[in-house]
Design an enzyme around this catalytic site. Structure first.
Site, mmCIF file in Angstrom:
data_model
loop_
_atom_site.group_PDB
_atom_site.id
_atom_site.type_symbol
_atom_site.label_atom_id
_atom_site.label_comp_id
_atom_site.label_asym_id
_atom_site.label_seq_id
_atom_site.Cartn_x
_atom_site.Cartn_y
_atom_site.Cartn_z
ATOM 1 N N GLU A 178 -0.474 4.806 -0.551
ATOM 2 C CA GLU A 178 -1.447 6.045 -0.694
ATOM 3 C C GLU A 178 -0.474 7.390 -0.565
ATOM 4 O O GLU A 178 0.250 7.339 0.367
ATOM 5 C CB GLU A 178 -2.502 5.942 0.306
ATOM 6 C CG GLU A 178 -3.680 4.959 0.291
ATOM 7 C CD GLU A 178 -4.760 5.116 1.194
ATOM 8 O OE1 GLU A 178 -4.323 5.652 2.258
ATOM 9 O OE2 GLU A 178 -5.867 4.140 1.037
ATOM 10 N N ASP A 220 -7.003 13.100 -24.915
ATOM 11 C CA ASP A 220 -7.141 11.570 -24.349
ATOM 12 C C ASP A 220 -6.514 10.981 -25.456
ATOM 13 O O ASP A 220 -7.079 10.653 -26.611
ATOM 14 C CB ASP A 220 -8.514 11.270 -24.209
ATOM 15 C CG ASP A 220 -8.414 9.819 -23.869
ATOM 16 O OD1 ASP A 220 -7.562 9.052 -23.810
ATOM 17 O OD2 ASP A 220 -9.799 9.093 -23.531
ATOM 18 N N TYR A 256 0.754 -1.356 -0.095
ATOM 19 C CA TYR A 256 0.030 0.106 -0.073
ATOM 20 C C TYR A 256 0.751 1.137 -0.184
ATOM 21 O O TYR A 256 1.833 1.289 0.776
ATOM 22 C CB TYR A 256 -1.087 -0.161 1.351
ATOM 23 C CG TYR A 256 -2.354 0.028 0.842
ATOM 24 C CD1 TYR A 256 -2.900 0.909 0.358
ATOM 25 C CD2 TYR A 256 -3.109 -1.128 1.279
ATOM 26 C CE1 TYR A 256 -4.309 1.067 -0.083
ATOM 27 C CE2 TYR A 256 -4.382 -1.503 1.118
ATOM 28 C CZ TYR A 256 -4.982 -0.242 0.440
ATOM 29 O OH TYR A 256 -6.599 -0.548 0.098
#
Length: 471
Positions: free
Chosen positions: A61, A215, A59
């Site tokens: 974050e 995009d 993890y």
């Protein structure tokens, strides 16, 4: 508890024979079929190795150097390396451009960019879906049903291609923009076979006071290899997936301008771009949790590969193969939208034949040819549209060149003739048409020929010799 070496180190074929078997069947499908979906590609063994690595355990974050968890020493190095390579791959000055490599995929990347740049109900303009645009650019149906979250949270007015030529009508885009005054103009598409006039769009954006976002998901590999026009010269923000023509893992990136803004009338002299903090905050914590570190590691590998001379040659061949395929189909008097291609795909208009894309897609599937039904301008149904989209990146990754795509064109021609024959005999209704697909000798022969053809080419990503299903 089971010992670690029992639950934690048992290989897949022993731990879950059912999933192992299905993966092996999918591997056989991939290497014995012709993959023509324009948004798909075959990635490398090195990328797959990184995807299946222990990076998935961590993890992290937050951003490198500012995490909410400990133990991120090496994860920080991996993400920083990925960001550095992303800027290098697109020849971007790190004092003028930044990049966030944490988006899980392209649609989350787009929504994070919108969240950063816009307020709810701000106005946007993107290419209409039946014109070759993408759902996340604000699509809603003719009946007003809002299909994409983009159209739910923002006010969308699409621009379109010319009905006569199939090319984007930039004059009408400008006319609409002057009336609508969007906060953001979106360029890029998912089924548009031509290059983009970014300079023209920038002029329109400046005229109406709009931000400009590209995009480039479909063409990001071509842009990296300088085989497509460069959106970075004119755009404020550029988003992309990474698994299409870039040939990486399934992930996303958001590039954004940073540093001083160019001088402009009515703008403070010391004005700077403020995208970086907004975009990073939109990705986390606004829309995502911990980034997928196995994807980021794999993306770093793909970006390194994208800077090689071999990748440049690959991207050039992708375009050459699309032209060869398009020319072959047109030599059989089939209609292509815009009459050809400048990128990695062709959009085949089946309406002159009285066929729908879903029928052709279904028959091709039975013959181990993978295409996808696709709307063409003027269509009203996404489930039974008037075209199919055909792309060259995946089979080019297997080493195919122009003559091979001419053979693929011949297979597609045979598929169309079989489809027409079935429809003539059994009728246009799908339930009737489907009856003609059962025990059809022509389809079986086409499938056998396709498998023989496809099986003669190398396959990236996994060993053919180690496959469970080889024949």
């Amino acid at each position: 508890m089971d010992p670690v070496n029992v639950w934690g180190n048992t290989p897949l074929d022993a731990a879950d024979p059912e999933i192992f078997d299905l993966i092996e069947k999918e591997k056989r499908r991939q290497c014995r079929g012709i993959e023509l979906i324009a948004s798909e590609n075959f990635t490398s063994f090195a990328v797959i190795e990184a995807l299946g690595s222990p990076l998935t355990n961590k993890y992290s974050e937050g951003m490198p150097g500012n995490r909410y968890y400990g133990g991120n020493e090496y994860i920080d190095q991996i993400e920083n390396l990925c960001r550095s390579r992303a800027l290098q791959a697109y020849r971007l000055d790190p004092t003028k451009w930044g990049v966030n490599v944490q988006p899980y995929s392209g649609s989350p990347a787009n929504f994070a960019a919108y969240t950063a740049l816009l307020n709810p109900h701000d106005r946007i303009m993107g290419l209409d879906l039946p014109s070759g645009g993408h759902l996340t650019h604000g699509y809603y149906t003719s009946g007003g049903k809002k299909i994409s979250a983009t159209s739910i949270y923002f006010e969308s007015l699409p621009y379109k291609v010319s009905k006569e030529t199939g090319y984007i009508d930039y004059d009408k885009m400008e006319e609409k923009a002057l009336d609508f005054r969007p906060k953001l103009i979106i360029c890029g598409g998912s089924a548009y076979p031509r290059d983009w006039d970014y300079k023209r769009i920038r002029e329109i954006a400046d005229k109406v006071g709009s931000l400009m976002l590209c995009d480039m998901a479909h063409i990001s590999g071509l842009v990296a290899a300088q085989e497509a026009a460069d959106p970075f010269e004119y755009c404020d923000v550029v988003t992309t997936t990474t698994h299409k023509s870039l040939r990486g893992p399934r992930a996303g990136m958001i590039f954004y301008r940073k540093g001083p803004k160019p001088p402009k009338k009515g703008q403070p002299e010391d004005a700077v771009y403020d995208f970086e903090d907004k975009i990073n905050f939109a990705v986390f914590p606004a829309l995502q949790g911990g980034p997928h570190n196995h994807q980021i590691g794999a993306l770093a590998v793909a970006l390194k590969q994208a800077m090689s001379p071999g990748f440049k040659a690959y991207a050039k061949q992708v375009r050459a193969n699309a032209v060869a395929l398009g020319n072959y189909l047109m030599s059989k008097d089939y209609k292509l939208v815009t009459g050809g291609t400048e990128n990695h795909l062709v959009l085949w208009d089946l309406r002159p034949l009285g066929l729908t894309g879903n029928k052709v897609e279904k028959l091709c599937d039975l013959a181990n040819i993978t295409v996808n039904k696709n709307a063409v301008f003027g269509d009203s149904s996404a489930l039974a549209p008037g075209g199919v989209r055909i792309g060259t990146p995946a089979m080019t990754s297997r080493g195919l060149v122009e003559k091979d795509f001419e053979q693929i064109g011949e297979f597609l021609h045979r598929a169309i003739q079989i489809t027409l024959s079935i429809q003539k005999e059994f009728g246009k209704l799908l339930k009737d048409f489907n009856k003609g697909l059962v025990n059809n000798k022509d389809i079986e022969q086409l499938k056998a020929d396709v498998e023989k053809f496809s099986g003669s080419f190398d396959m990236p990503g996994f060993s053919l010799a180690d496959m469970k299903y080889k024949d």
